[in-house]
Design an enzyme around this catalytic site. Structure first.
Site, PDB file in Angstrom:
ATOM      1  N   ALA A 131       0.827  -1.208   0.000  1.00  0.00           N
ATOM      2  CA  ALA A 131       0.000   0.000   0.000  1.00  0.00           C
ATOM      3  C   ALA A 131       0.866   1.264   0.000  1.00  0.00           C
ATOM      4  O   ALA A 131       1.981   1.251   0.493  1.00  0.00           O
ATOM      5  CB  ALA A 131      -0.928  -0.014   1.216  1.00  0.00           C
TER       6      ALA A 131
ATOM      7  N   PHE B 278       1.440   5.656   0.637  1.00  0.00           N
ATOM      8  CA  PHE B 278       1.332   6.542   1.804  1.00  0.00           C
ATOM      9  C   PHE B 278       0.093   7.418   1.791  1.00  0.00           C
ATOM     10  O   PHE B 278      -0.265   7.994   2.794  1.00  0.00           O
ATOM     11  CB  PHE B 278       2.587   7.429   1.898  1.00  0.00           C
ATOM     12  CG  PHE B 278       2.609   8.540   0.885  1.00  0.00           C
ATOM     13  CD1 PHE B 278       1.920   9.729   1.134  1.00  0.00           C
ATOM     14  CD2 PHE B 278       3.281   8.408  -0.325  1.00  0.00           C
ATOM     15  CE1 PHE B 278       1.921  10.756   0.194  1.00  0.00           C
ATOM     16  CE2 PHE B 278       3.284   9.428  -1.260  1.00  0.00           C
ATOM     17  CZ  PHE B 278       2.600  10.601  -1.004  1.00  0.00           C
TER      18      PHE B 278
ATOM     19  N   LYS C 244       1.835  -5.232   3.527  1.00  0.00           N
ATOM     20  CA  LYS C 244       2.962  -4.332   3.794  1.00  0.00           C
ATOM     21  C   LYS C 244       2.460  -2.909   3.590  1.00  0.00           C
ATOM     22  O   LYS C 244       2.241  -2.470   2.480  1.00  0.00           O
ATOM     23  CB  LYS C 244       4.141  -4.579   2.856  1.00  0.00           C
ATOM     24  CG  LYS C 244       5.368  -3.799   3.328  1.00  0.00           C
ATOM     25  CD  LYS C 244       6.423  -3.583   2.262  1.00  0.00           C
ATOM     26  CE  LYS C 244       6.263  -2.263   1.540  1.00  0.00           C
ATOM     27  NZ  LYS C 244       6.376  -1.049   2.377  1.00  0.00           N
TER      28      LYS C 244
ATOM     29  N   GLU D  63       5.858   2.463   4.744  1.00  0.00           N
ATOM     30  CA  GLU D  63       6.668   2.634   5.952  1.00  0.00           C
ATOM     31  C   GLU D  63       6.513   4.036   6.535  1.00  0.00           C
ATOM     32  O   GLU D  63       6.923   4.298   7.646  1.00  0.00           O
ATOM     33  CB  GLU D  63       8.141   2.322   5.659  1.00  0.00           C
ATOM     34  CG  GLU D  63       8.857   3.274   4.708  1.00  0.00           C
ATOM     35  CD  GLU D  63       8.568   2.993   3.227  1.00  0.00           C
ATOM     36  OE1 GLU D  63       7.662   2.191   2.928  1.00  0.00           O
ATOM     37  OE2 GLU D  63       9.259   3.604   2.371  1.00  0.00           O
ATOM     38  N   ARG D  64       5.878   4.936   5.795  1.00  0.00           N
ATOM     39  CA  ARG D  64       5.673   6.283   6.336  1.00  0.00           C
ATOM     40  C   ARG D  64       4.427   6.369   7.204  1.00  0.00           C
ATOM     41  O   ARG D  64       4.315   7.253   8.036  1.00  0.00           O
ATOM     42  CB  ARG D  64       5.504   7.290   5.191  1.00  0.00           C
ATOM     43  CG  ARG D  64       6.716   7.442   4.340  1.00  0.00           C
ATOM     44  CD  ARG D  64       6.430   8.441   3.227  1.00  0.00           C
ATOM     45  NE  ARG D  64       7.549   8.541   2.329  1.00  0.00           N
ATOM     46  CZ  ARG D  64       8.645   9.217   2.596  1.00  0.00           C
ATOM     47  NH1 ARG D  64       8.765   9.859   3.746  1.00  0.00           N
ATOM     48  NH2 ARG D  64       9.621   9.262   1.730  1.00  0.00           N
TER      49      ARG D  64
ATOM     50  N   SER E 121       3.135   4.320  -7.110  1.00  0.00           N
ATOM     51  CA  SER E 121       3.691   5.039  -8.259  1.00  0.00           C
ATOM     52  C   SER E 121       3.837   4.131  -9.471  1.00  0.00           C
ATOM     53  O   SER E 121       3.845   2.903  -9.355  1.00  0.00           O
ATOM     54  CB  SER E 121       5.058   5.598  -7.890  1.00  0.00           C
ATOM     55  OG  SER E 121       5.981   4.528  -7.811  1.00  0.00           O
TER      56      SER E 121
ATOM     57  N   CYS F 223      -4.386  10.003  -6.252  1.00  0.00           N
ATOM     58  CA  CYS F 223      -4.230   9.718  -7.677  1.00  0.00           C
ATOM     59  C   CYS F 223      -5.483  10.115  -8.425  1.00  0.00           C
ATOM     60  O   CYS F 223      -5.480  10.203  -9.640  1.00  0.00           O
ATOM     61  CB  CYS F 223      -3.946   8.251  -7.899  1.00  0.00           C
ATOM     62  SG  CYS F 223      -2.846   7.625  -6.673  1.00  0.00           S
TER      63      CYS F 223
ATOM     64  N   GLU G 299       3.128  13.409 -13.315  1.00  0.00           N
ATOM     65  CA  GLU G 299       2.129  13.491 -12.260  1.00  0.00           C
ATOM     66  C   GLU G 299       2.746  14.320 -11.135  1.00  0.00           C
ATOM     67  O   GLU G 299       3.805  13.976 -10.611  1.00  0.00           O
ATOM     68  CB  GLU G 299       1.786  12.081 -11.758  1.00  0.00           C
ATOM     69  CG  GLU G 299       0.719  12.100 -10.685  1.00  0.00           C
ATOM     70  CD  GLU G 299       0.345  10.702 -10.180  1.00  0.00           C
ATOM     71  OE1 GLU G 299       1.177   9.792 -10.258  1.00  0.00           O
ATOM     72  OE2 GLU G 299      -0.776  10.545  -9.682  1.00  0.00           O
TER      73      GLU G 299
HETATM   74  C1  LIG Z   1      -6.020   6.245  -9.471  1.00  0.00           C
HETATM   75  O1  LIG Z   1      -6.438   6.840  -8.291  1.00  0.00           O
HETATM   76  C2  LIG Z   1      -6.475   6.019  -7.159  1.00  0.00           C
HETATM   77  C3  LIG Z   1      -7.162   6.713  -6.014  1.00  0.00           C
HETATM   78  O2  LIG Z   1      -6.554   7.891  -5.658  1.00  0.00           O
HETATM   79  C4  LIG Z   1      -5.099   5.552  -6.874  1.00  0.00           C
HETATM   80  O3  LIG Z   1      -5.047   4.813  -5.704  1.00  0.00           O
HETATM   81  C5  LIG Z   1      -4.583   4.789  -8.058  1.00  0.00           C
HETATM   82  O4  LIG Z   1      -3.274   4.409  -7.870  1.00  0.00           O
HETATM   83  C6  LIG Z   1      -4.715   5.557  -9.359  1.00  0.00           C
HETATM   84  N1  LIG Z   1      -4.530   4.713 -10.510  1.00  0.00           N
HETATM   85  C7  LIG Z   1      -5.409   3.774 -10.906  1.00  0.00           C
HETATM   86  C8  LIG Z   1      -5.199   3.051 -12.133  1.00  0.00           C
HETATM   87  O5  LIG Z   1      -6.355   3.455 -10.316  1.00  0.00           O
END
Ligand SMILES: *[C@@H]1O[C@H](CO)[C@@H](O)[C@H](O)[C@H]1NC(C)=O
Ligand SMILES: *[C@@H]1O[C@H](CO)[C@@H](O)[C@H](O)[C@H]1NC(C)=O
Ligand SMILES: *[C@@H]1O[C@H](CO)[C@@H](O)[C@H](O)[C@H]1NC(C)=O
Length: 541
Positions: free
Chosen positions: A189, A191, A215, A218-219, A268, A323, A423
């Site tokens: 997972a 952060f 896992k 770690e932050r 990432s 994201c 990004e």
């Molecule tokens: C899209 O956004 C989510 C939620 O913020 C994120 O966890 C994910 O890594 C991003 N990418 C995809 C393909 O879902």
């Protein structure tokens, strides 16, 4: 250049409040922290969770956990040793048989209790998230809440795991399928959502009968440790969930261990591609949600008030560290004229430590993250973008050492600029312009990412056309962050996803299960008469 003014409610006190909270919370749920947590000279260490016990790691490599608002060290997390990681997988493997054969109704009961325990402890979990991750308390509660919804959905496993049947394929012959768990599954997972993303992973996997190795980042390990304790309290047997900590070695271990059958990853692009390649090569199922560049298309016929508020919230909320942040706006035609008002609204956001009242956005996760975001803003300025609002030099009173960047708006951005291609993962809204809807769609479809997008319009036909033509996995119509509820799946696409089965919903169940297909023939002439049972059967166990 207007650095956004921060309304810090007496900073020094704010700092103390954090410590005070730590002191209080250790009384409430100290079980995953070492006893050294109590001595004033040292900070707490995070334990491992192995075979139902919170154990202190024997490692001599530790990583500091920082409060992003102050950069004070608020904890230590171990890099688990090889033998500790082995013990964690062995525990998952050992408990698999019993757990997978535990009736589906009993597994469902565990998660029914679990969802209630999460609700009861939501505020406490949120405080831990704010302490380690930096986001505002309101945002942290949303983080737990969105994860909780997946736990609630996991409780409908009895419908989700139904197989298929086709009777009478030929005389007296039927074919039917079972959905069965895979074995030991693992999750890695990021952060940015310390509670939500782990909760996308282990509840769905476990309710289907798998055991799980997590896992966390770690932050921000605290929220997951708390969630593990609650799962144990809800009645998950020892060894069904194990937790290890660490960095690259832990990731490689998970990618290669022969007893791990599937890996869920969010994070990432670089890490996601790596884990996808390496995990697949070792014969595992991998689903990897990765980076994104989400575009909001603003049509001139949109409801202006609503659209500007939504844009500001979705671009700068959580300091842009999600994201699904709406990090790019494309203003179509006359909508260009809304820029000054957009800037005014963004200026009003209050930047502060996440636990301070009224904070709209908190700090970035680390000084490195801040530096990277500032460099991307610099690059925009250098490559010809207009910096309409500049959050680079923000000072937050009382939290001068925090990793703060204020809301930033870059206008006149072109697709070949670095600030568009990368990004940013910070509170930066990049604004492009287009003359027509078709032009906007072209820009988005050229972009490698396909996580989410939104269109703002009052014309249904425009929205329909957009939804149809845009090549992105999740679309919002007047909804800025279209993350679907768990009865649907999280369907990021193209450069945002590797794998072929998405997170949660029906797809999530598919990911964590395999099918067994049975074709059987029972000849009618062999049927015998049986005595009818008169007692109502009760199942379970
Ligand atoms: C899209 O956004 C989510 C939620 O913020 C994120 O966890 C994910 O890594 C991003 N990418 C995809 C393909 O879902
Ligand atoms: C086996 O599963 C049952 C039901 O979940 C549980 O009560 C029991 O403690 C488990 N046994 C072991 C050895 O884990
Ligand atoms: C982007 O393209 C334009 C025109 O094609 C060019 O003038 C400009 O230098 C390019 N910018 C970058 C950063 O590559």
């Amino acid at each position: 250049m207007a650095a956004v003014a921060a309304v810090a409610v007496r900073g020094a006190q704010g700092g103390r409040r954090c410590c005070l909270w730590l002191r209080i919370s250790r009384k409430v749920t100290p079980s995953w922290h070492s006893s050294s947590f109590f001595s004033s000279s040292s900070v707490p260490t995070t334990k491992l969770f192995i075979d139902g016990k919170f154990v202190e790691s024997k490692t001599n490599e530790w990583i500091d956990i920082h409060n992003p608002a102050t950069n004070e060290v608020v904890g230590h997390v171990p890099k688990a040793t090889q033998s500790e990681m082995e013990a964690a997988v062995a525990s998952c493997k050992k408990s698999f048989q019993n757990w997978s054969e535990t009736s589906i109704l009993s597994r469902q009961q565990v998660f029914l209790r679990y969802q209630q325990l999460i609700k009861d402890n939501l505020k406490e979990i949120s405080k831990l998230i704010t302490l380690e991750q930096g986001k505002t308390l309101a945002d942290a509660e949303g983080d737990v809440f969105r994860g909780l919804q997946v736990v609630e959905h996991a409780c409908s496993v009895t419908s989700l795991m139904l197989g298929e049947t086709l009777p009478s394929i030929t005389k007296d012959m039927d074919t039917y399928t079972y959905r069965l768990p895979l074995g030991v599954c693992a999750g890695i997972a990021p952060f940015n959502f310390p509670a939500m993303i782990p909760l996308w992973m282990f509840p769905m996997a476990m309710v289907c009968g798998n055991t799980f190795l997590m896992k966390p980042s770690e932050r921000v390990p605290g929220a997951l440790m708390f969630l593990a304790k609650l799962l144990q309290d809800a009645g998950a047997p020892d060894g069904t969930l194990n937790i290890i900590h660490g960095q690259h070695e832990a990731v490689n271990f998970i990618c290669e261990h022969p007893d791990i059958k599937a890996i869920s990853f969010v994070g990432s692009n670089q890490a996601g591609e790596y884990i996808y390649e390496r995990g697949s090569k070792h014969g595992k199922r991998v689903q990897a949600n990765m980076g994104a560049k989400n575009h909001g298309v603003v049509m001139p016929d949109a409801n202006k008030e609503n659209t500007l508020n939504q844009l500001v919230g979705a671009a700068f909320g959580a300091a842009g560290q999600r994201c699904m942040a709406l990090s790019t706006a494309i203003l179509v035609g006359e909508a260009k004229q809304w820029l000054p008002e957009l800037v005014e609204r963004a200026k009003k956001l209050r930047v502060n430590a996440g636990d301070q009242p009224g904070a709209d956005l908190g700090p970035l996760i680390s000084p490195q993250a801040k530096e990277r975001v500032c460099q991307l803003i610099d690059s925009g300025a250098k490559e010809g973008a207009n910096v309409l609002l500049d959050g680079r030099n923000i000072r937050v009173k009382g939290f001068e050492n925090g990793n703060f960047v204020g809301p930033t708006i870059l206008a006149k951005v072109k697709p070949n600029m670095t600030c568009y291609k990368e990004e940013i993962f910070g509170p930066v809204l990049v604004v492009l312009e287009a003359n027509t809807l078709d032009e906007a769609i072209e820009i988005i479809n050229e972009n490698p990412y396909g996580n989410g997008t939104a269109i703002f319009t009052t014309n249904g036909a425009t929205a329909r056309k957009y939804s149809h033509l845009v090549d992105v996995g999740q679309i919002g119509v007047n909804v800025p962050i279209p993350v679907p509820l768990p009865m649907f799946s999280f369907t990021g696409s193209r450069g945002s996803f590797r794998g072929d089965t998405n997170f949660y919903g029906k797809q999530g169940v598919q990911f964590y299960t395999q099918l067994k297909t049975i074709t059987s023939q029972w000849k009618e002439e062999d049927a015998t008469d049986a005595k009818p049972a008169v007692v109502m059967p009760t199942m379970g166990n």
